[in-house]
Motif scaffolding. Structure first.
Motif, PDB file in Angstrom:
ATOM      1  N   ALA A 268       0.835  -1.199   0.000  1.00  0.00           N
ATOM      2  CA  ALA A 268       0.000   0.000   0.000  1.00  0.00           C
ATOM      3  C   ALA A 268       0.873   1.253   0.000  1.00  0.00           C
ATOM      4  N   PRO A 269       0.399   2.332  -0.582  1.00  0.00           N
ATOM      5  CA  PRO A 269       1.131   3.605  -0.510  1.00  0.00           C
ATOM      6  C   PRO A 269       1.381   3.995   0.949  1.00  0.00           C
ATOM      7  N   ALA A 270       2.561   4.540   1.230  1.00  0.00           N
ATOM      8  CA  ALA A 270       2.947   4.790   2.612  1.00  0.00           C
ATOM      9  C   ALA A 270       3.592   6.155   2.774  1.00  0.00           C
ATOM     10  N   VAL A 271       3.358   6.744   3.940  1.00  0.00           N
ATOM     11  CA  VAL A 271       4.041   7.955   4.387  1.00  0.00           C
ATOM     12  C   VAL A 271       4.716   7.633   5.707  1.00  0.00           C
ATOM     13  N   LEU A 272       5.990   7.964   5.813  1.00  0.00           N
ATOM     14  CA  LEU A 272       6.731   7.779   7.055  1.00  0.00           C
ATOM     15  C   LEU A 272       7.029   9.155   7.645  1.00  0.00           C
ATOM     16  N   ILE A 273       6.497   9.403   8.836  1.00  0.00           N
ATOM     17  CA  ILE A 273       6.772  10.652   9.547  1.00  0.00           C
ATOM     18  C   ILE A 273       7.859  10.375  10.576  1.00  0.00           C
ATOM     19  N   HIS A 274       8.918  11.173  10.523  1.00  0.00           N
ATOM     20  CA  HIS A 274      10.047  10.993  11.437  1.00  0.00           C
ATOM     21  C   HIS A 274      10.314  12.309  12.169  1.00  0.00           C
ATOM     22  N   THR A 275      10.341  12.279  13.488  1.00  0.00           N
ATOM     23  CA  THR A 275      10.633  13.477  14.270  1.00  0.00           C
ATOM     24  C   THR A 275      12.134  13.552  14.557  1.00  0.00           C
ATOM     25  N   ASN A 276      12.665  14.752  14.452  1.00  0.00           N
ATOM     26  CA  ASN A 276      14.105  14.921  14.653  1.00  0.00           C
ATOM     27  C   ASN A 276      14.433  16.152  15.482  1.00  0.00           C
ATOM     28  N   ALA A 310       9.228   3.370  -2.113  1.00  0.00           N
ATOM     29  CA  ALA A 310       8.273   4.313  -2.702  1.00  0.00           C
ATOM     30  C   ALA A 310       7.597   5.194  -1.657  1.00  0.00           C
ATOM     31  N   ALA A 311       7.940   5.009  -0.386  1.00  0.00           N
ATOM     32  CA  ALA A 311       7.284   5.778   0.676  1.00  0.00           C
ATOM     33  C   ALA A 311       7.709   7.238   0.638  1.00  0.00           C
ATOM     34  N   THR A 312       6.817   8.105   1.062  1.00  0.00           N
ATOM     35  CA  THR A 312       7.118   9.527   1.221  1.00  0.00           C
ATOM     36  C   THR A 312       7.635   9.754   2.634  1.00  0.00           C
ATOM     37  N   LEU A 313       8.775  10.391   2.764  1.00  0.00           N
ATOM     38  CA  LEU A 313       9.348  10.697   4.074  1.00  0.00           C
ATOM     39  C   LEU A 313       9.017  12.131   4.452  1.00  0.00           C
ATOM     40  N   VAL A 314       8.465  12.298   5.654  1.00  0.00           N
ATOM     41  CA  VAL A 314       8.186  13.625   6.200  1.00  0.00           C
ATOM     42  C   VAL A 314       9.037  13.800   7.452  1.00  0.00           C
ATOM     43  N   GLU A 315      10.052  14.643   7.368  1.00  0.00           N
ATOM     44  CA  GLU A 315      10.888  14.965   8.522  1.00  0.00           C
ATOM     45  C   GLU A 315      10.301  16.191   9.214  1.00  0.00           C
ATOM     46  N   VAL A 316      10.176  16.142  10.537  1.00  0.00           N
ATOM     47  CA  VAL A 316       9.526  17.249  11.237  1.00  0.00           C
ATOM     48  C   VAL A 316      10.259  17.565  12.531  1.00  0.00           C
ATOM     49  N   ASP A 317      10.468  18.849  12.753  1.00  0.00           N
ATOM     50  CA  ASP A 317      11.088  19.352  13.973  1.00  0.00           C
ATOM     51  C   ASP A 317      10.018  19.368  15.065  1.00  0.00           C
ATOM     52  N   SER A 318       9.867  18.238  15.725  1.00  0.00           N
ATOM     53  CA  SER A 318       8.769  18.058  16.675  1.00  0.00           C
ATOM     54  C   SER A 318       9.150  16.986  17.679  1.00  0.00           C
TER      55      SER A 318
END
Length: 343
Positions: A268-276, A310-318
């Motif tokens: 399945a299409p995926a988004v990975l959210i990573h906090t840094n 194929a996943a979209t990576l979202v890096e977030v300052d959180s």
């Protein structure tokens, strides 16, 4: 007058929860219960404004943890948000049934019996591991996944012992092997790293919280000078089964679940959210004692994406709880994935 000002400040700081839940109710959410395999699942359901979206919270939380994003999500989705077994209003399970595969299978049956159609599934932290199991083992039930800061690789012992999240496994195990303290919240506050981000203030904050709990037995910890993200977490801890956490101490949570294999099985299409947050502000994912101050470091993210190219990576300052601390980022990730699924 001084007492009145102090009370007014406390009401203003803690009113976030009352205001947030009022918005959730105004958006049409109703709290419900269902029986899955003989055990109660507590959940909230929004109006049927679109295709199904299932939200799965992290360890120690409750469905109300999503209060800041539910009204907006309800405008475009038919939202279901559950209390994971061992949390909130859902039933507690026997110790040997707290595994990623076992709990994941119950959530799969929730999708089949209550939602009745494949869903976009978003899981936070340990909920991200449950979402991973669902997408790998029951692809027929999952249209897409948002993996919100899951502790891939870092939550497996012995490495987990030197992470902020893995600290919960140690504390729950120790709590269950003693009988002098019956209040888990108080035990957790005294012995965990929950306030480590406050540096030298951690000690005074801990002592204040212990006094608060001793003076208010049976009530959740609410401290007006702490950020709402901590106070809402303590609301979840008040209804949490420590046996759930102890399953991570001996890695029994991972029985029947292999992270690499499961990630590779996701189609399945995926988004990975990573906090840094810690990395951006300290230039390292680790503190001076070698404790991982995030769910994943950069190597964990790279390993994850090697299985999800194929996943979209979202890096977030959180901090860890993106949907509460940075709701716009979370809503954007869910919205972008939902749009892609419809195109």
């Amino acid at each position: 007058m001084r007492w009145q000002r102090k009370r007014s400040n406390a009401d203003a700081a803690l009113g976030y929860y009352r205001r947030g839940m009022a918005r959730v109710r105004d958006a049409g959410f109703l709290e419900k219960q269902a029986e899955i395999d003989g055990y109660r699942i507590n959940y909230a359901e929004g109006p049927a404004a679109g295709r199904p979206l299932l939200l799965i919270h992290g360890q120690g939380s409750r469905w109300q943890d999503y209060q800041r994003v539910l009204p907006e999500l309800a405008e475009h989705h038919h939202v279901y948000v559950i209390d994971v077994p061992g949390h909130g209003g859902s039933a507690r399970l026997p110790a040997d049934e707290y595994t990623n595969a076992g709990v994941g299978a119950r959530i799969a049956r929730f999708i089949e019996e209550i939602i009745g159609a494949p869903a976009l599934v978003s899981g936070h932290s340990s909920g991200g591991l449950l979402t991973t199991w669902l997408a790998a083992e029951r692809p027929d039930l999952v249209r897409g996944v948002v993996l919100e800061d899951p502790p891939y690789y870092s939550s497996i012992m012995p490495r987990a012992a030197l992470t902020t999240g893995g600290d919960m496994a140690r504390v729950t195990y120790e709590f269950l092997t003693q009988d002098s303290e019956r209040d888990f919240t108080r035990y957790y506050v005294e012995r965990s790293r929950i306030f480590s981000f406050f540096g030298p203030l951690a000690g005074p904050i801990t002592r204040y919280c212990v006094r608060y709990l001793r003076n208010r037995p049976g009530r959740p910890l609410e401290v007006f000078f702490l950020p709402p993200v901590l106070n809402i977490y303590f609301r979840g801890i008040a209804d949490y089964d420590p046996v759930f956490g102890a399953a991570w101490y001996d890695n029994s949570w991972y029985r029947g679940f292999d992270t690499d294999a499961s990630l590779s099985a996701i189609t399945a299409p995926a988004v990975l959210i990573h906090t840094n947050y810690w990395f951006r502000h300290r230039k390292s994912y680790y503190d001076k004692h070698g404790v991982l101050m995030a769910a994943m470091d950069d190597k964990d993210v790279a390993r994850t994406l090697s299985h999800l190219p194929a996943a979209t990576l979202v890096e977030v300052d959180s901090g860890h709880n993106v949907h509460f601390e940075r709701p716009a980022v979370f809503l954007g990730a869910v919205g972008d994935l939902a749009t892609a699924l419809e195109s």
